[in-house]
Write a protein that holds these residues in place. Sequence first.
Motif, PDB file in Angstrom:
ATOM      1  N   THR A   1     -18.771-105.225 -55.067  1.00 23.86           N
ATOM      2  CA  THR A   1     -17.571-106.060 -55.227  1.00 23.86           C
ATOM      3  C   THR A   1     -17.348-106.366 -56.587  1.00 23.86           C
ATOM      4  O   THR A   1     -16.406-107.546 -57.298  1.00 23.86           O
ATOM      5  CB  THR A   1     -18.952-107.573 -55.457  1.00 23.86           C
ATOM      6  N   ASP A   2     -17.643-105.239 -57.953  1.00 18.20           N
ATOM      7  CA  ASP A   2     -17.124-104.911 -58.649  1.00 18.20           C
ATOM      8  C   ASP A   2     -15.572-103.705 -58.584  1.00 18.20           C
ATOM      9  O   ASP A   2     -15.584-102.441 -58.066  1.00 18.20           O
ATOM     10  CB  ASP A   2     -17.427-104.342 -59.903  1.00 18.20           C
ATOM     11  N   ILE A   3     -14.406-104.032 -59.298  1.00 19.04           N
ATOM     12  CA  ILE A   3     -13.390-103.120 -58.876  1.00 19.04           C
ATOM     13  C   ILE A   3     -13.992-101.797 -60.092  1.00 19.04           C
ATOM     14  O   ILE A   3     -13.076-100.691 -59.676  1.00 19.04           O
ATOM     15  CB  ILE A   3     -11.876-103.607 -59.564  1.00 19.04           C
ATOM     16  N   ASP A   4     -14.396-101.612 -61.011  1.00 16.03           N
ATOM     17  CA  ASP A   4     -14.706-101.067 -61.828  1.00 16.03           C
ATOM     18  C   ASP A   4     -15.439 -99.591 -61.222  1.00 16.03           C
ATOM     19  O   ASP A   4     -15.674 -98.893 -60.625  1.00 16.03           O
ATOM     20  CB  ASP A   4     -15.047-100.726 -63.490  1.00 16.03           C
TER      21      ASP A   4
ATOM     22  N   ARG B   1      -6.394-101.202 -57.156  1.00 16.62           N
ATOM     23  CA  ARG B   1      -5.818-103.036 -58.328  1.00 16.62           C
ATOM     24  C   ARG B   1      -5.051-103.230 -57.643  1.00 16.62           C
ATOM     25  O   ARG B   1      -5.818-104.924 -57.451  1.00 16.62           O
ATOM     26  CB  ARG B   1      -6.136-102.004 -59.777  1.00 16.62           C
ATOM     27  N   GLU B   2      -4.114-103.459 -57.687  1.00 17.51           N
ATOM     28  CA  GLU B   2      -2.978-104.158 -56.940  1.00 17.51           C
ATOM     29  C   GLU B   2      -4.031-104.575 -55.537  1.00 17.51           C
ATOM     30  O   GLU B   2      -4.025-105.864 -55.442  1.00 17.51           O
ATOM     31  CB  GLU B   2      -1.753-104.330 -56.603  1.00 17.51           C
TER      32      GLU B   2
ATOM     33  N   GLY C   1      -8.976-109.162 -52.263  1.00 12.02           N
ATOM     34  CA  GLY C   1     -10.762-109.874 -53.192  1.00 12.02           C
ATOM     35  C   GLY C   1     -11.466-108.583 -52.576  1.00 12.02           C
ATOM     36  O   GLY C   1     -11.583-108.201 -51.622  1.00 12.02           O
TER      37      GLY C   1
ATOM     38  N   HIS D   1      -3.324-104.817 -47.487  1.00 20.35           N
ATOM     39  CA  HIS D   1      -4.019-104.886 -48.052  1.00 20.35           C
ATOM     40  C   HIS D   1      -5.347-104.457 -47.271  1.00 20.35           C
ATOM     41  O   HIS D   1      -6.680-105.163 -48.057  1.00 20.35           O
ATOM     42  CB  HIS D   1      -4.417-105.740 -49.564  1.00 20.35           C
TER      43      HIS D   1
ATOM     44  N   LEU E   1      -6.747-104.402 -54.163  1.00 24.93           N
ATOM     45  CA  LEU E   1      -8.435-105.769 -53.787  1.00 24.93           C
ATOM     46  C   LEU E   1      -7.739-106.593 -55.175  1.00 24.93           C
ATOM     47  O   LEU E   1      -8.785-107.231 -54.730  1.00 24.93           O
ATOM     48  CB  LEU E   1      -8.842-104.108 -55.384  1.00 24.93           C
ATOM     49  N   ASN E   2      -7.403-106.743 -55.768  1.00 27.22           N
ATOM     50  CA  ASN E   2      -6.430-107.930 -56.238  1.00 27.22           C
ATOM     51  C   ASN E   2      -5.842-109.388 -54.993  1.00 27.22           C
ATOM     52  O   ASN E   2      -6.463-110.378 -55.385  1.00 27.22           O
ATOM     53  CB  ASN E   2      -6.025-108.116 -57.844  1.00 27.22           C
ATOM     54  N   GLN E   3      -5.592-108.517 -54.603  1.00 25.93           N
ATOM     55  CA  GLN E   3      -4.444-109.284 -53.717  1.00 25.93           C
ATOM     56  C   GLN E   3      -5.550-109.500 -52.306  1.00 25.93           C
ATOM     57  O   GLN E   3      -5.764-110.955 -52.176  1.00 25.93           O
ATOM     58  CB  GLN E   3      -3.532-108.407 -52.199  1.00 25.93           C
TER      59      GLN E   3
ATOM     60  N   HIS F   1     -12.945-102.327 -49.123  1.00 28.13           N
ATOM     61  CA  HIS F   1     -14.041-102.097 -49.955  1.00 28.13           C
ATOM     62  C   HIS F   1     -14.498-101.721 -49.262  1.00 28.13           C
ATOM     63  O   HIS F   1     -15.650-101.121 -50.519  1.00 28.13           O
ATOM     64  CB  HIS F   1     -13.440-103.382 -51.171  1.00 28.13           C
TER      65      HIS F   1
END
Length: 272
Positions: A187-190, A170-171, A177, A125, A173-175, A152
């Motif tokens: 810092t926001d996924i959307d 998304r996966e 952060g 990631h 970024l979730n891993q 990111h």
Amino acid sequence: MSPLTPASQIEANDIPGGRVYAVRAIERVCAVLNLLQESIDGVTLKEVADAAELPKSSAFRYLWTLEKHRYVERDVDSGLFRIGLGFLGMQSRHLEVLRERVRPSLESLRDELDETTNLGVLDGHHVIYVEIIESRRSVRLAASRGGHDALHSTALGKAIAAHLPEARVRELLNQAGMLARTAETITDIDDYLAELAKVRRLGYAVDNRENEPDGRCVAVPILGTRLPAALSVSAPEARFSMRDVEKAAKTLMKVAELITLSPDPTQEPART
């Protein structure tokens, strides 16, 4: 012809007692991986089941286990399965070939723009710097070859992520952060996904003081290779204006296009 050629068998003469050993489960995994490796767009569950001579339910369990260990990845939208990023560390030769092929372009870019140029590849990631050609200026912005950076907050990360399935982004970024590296970091996924849409529209990605408070970077993807890779130019923001970024982006896109149109840069040239 059966895809399960017993390559894992050992000659009976080499084994005490003359017995032949073959692990059926390993042969099936090899059949699945061989099928995935030969595919560019991905394969269906049925194709995997046929190649491994398994019921679909059993084939799915194989794929699920391989996906868990990142050796297989599934496109949520199409449902197709592809070779995963877990093999990246095993593809050191592909990385070396890519580095060797791209290095002259990085050197030419460095000489033309007088700034640091980079080649990055997705590793897990994060982004790993496969090659860095540093600016000759005494004050420069440069990472370390072999070092990792965030997906990111970097232009390389954005350029690569823009061409991954949204579910995969998304996966990742979730891993990992989305740590705020600077006050400008997304810092926001959307918001990040909206940024990736902009990258696809423009053809290049920009890190505008998002990874380093006094740095800017512009990157473009290298398409048509086995590896999720991108090229970038980075410099202190004081001498790398947004107008300079746009000019550098056009140059980068031309270079990336030439690399894309040439034979797969991760492949070694054929021997005659």
